[in-house]
Design a protein around this motif. Structure first.
Motif: not given
Length: 181
Positions: A103-107, A136-138
Motif C-alpha cells: 500500500h506504499d504507506k509509511a507505517n 503502540r501498534d495496539v
C-alpha cells in the motif's frame, strides 16, 4: 403447528446471520477438534463465556468488523495459520508484514487502515498475521480502525521479549488472549 412457514424460516436465517451463530458454531467445533479437551462441555461453556465478555461495544451496537490478530516470530509460518482460519471461518487474511509495502504507506497502521476501511471494507471480517507487534501498534490501530476481537499468540507464555510480555498482559487483562503452542 407442523412446520415453519417461509417468513419464519427467513426470520430464523436473519437471526443466525445477525448474531454470527454459524461462524461461532463452526469456530467452537474447530476448537474442540484442535484442543480435544477432557471435558468438552466445560470447555465450550468457558469459550462462550470468554467470547461474550469480549464485546467492546455497549447498547447492542454491532462491532464494525471482527478483527483477529495473530502474533508470532517473523520466521514463524503465522500467515499460514491466518490463511487456514480465513478459509475455515470466511475471514479475509492479511499479512501485516507485507501490507505496508503493497500500500506504499509509511507505517503498518496506515496501511492496515487503508486496507480494512477502504480497499476491503466489504469483506467485513479479518485475521491479521504478524500483528500486533507492540502496545503502540495496539493504541494506534484501536484509535484509527477498530479494537481487535481477540489475539492469538504463538509466542511462549514466558517469553523474555518485553514488548510481547506487555501485549500478553494487555490482552490477558481483557480476556482476549489465546495461546497456541
Amino acid at each position: 403447528k407442523k412446520g415453519m412457514d417461509i417468513q419464519e424460516i427467513d426470520n430464523a436465517k436473519a437471526y443466525l446471520d445477525k448474531h454470527s451463530i454459524n461462524e461461532i458454531y463452526a469456530m467452537l467445533v474447530y476448537m474442540l477438534s484442535v484442543y480435544r479437551p477432557k471435558d468438552p462441555e466445560r470447555f465450550l461453556i468457558e469459550k462462550l463465556k470468554h467470547m461474550t465478555s469480549n464485546t467492546p461495544y455497549e447498547n447492542g451496537q454491532d462491532m464494525p468488523a471482527r478483527v483477529i490478530g495473530i502474533m508470532g516470530r517473523p520466521d514463524d509460518p503465522i500467515h499460514d495459520l491466518a490463511t487456514i482460519m480465513a478459509n475455515e471461518f470466511q475471514l479475509f487474511a492479511v499479512n501485516a508484514s507485507e501490507v505496508t509495502i503493497k500500500h506504499d504507506k509509511a507505517n503498518t497502521i496506515d496501511a492496515l487502515a487503508t486496507l480494512l476501511l477502504e480497499d476491503q471494507a466489504e469483506e467485513g471480517d479479518f485475521v491479521i498475521s504478524h500483528f500486533p507487534r507492540s502496545l503502540r501498534d495496539v493504541a494506534s490501530f484501536e484509535e484509527s480502525v477498530v479494537e481487535l476481537r481477540f489475539v492469538i499468540s504463538c509466542y511462549s507464555k514466558d517469553t523474555e521479549d518485553s514488548s510481547i510480555q506487555a501485549l500478553h498482559e494487555y490482552y490477558a487483562a481483557q480476556n482476549k488472549l489465546i495461546f497456541v503452542d
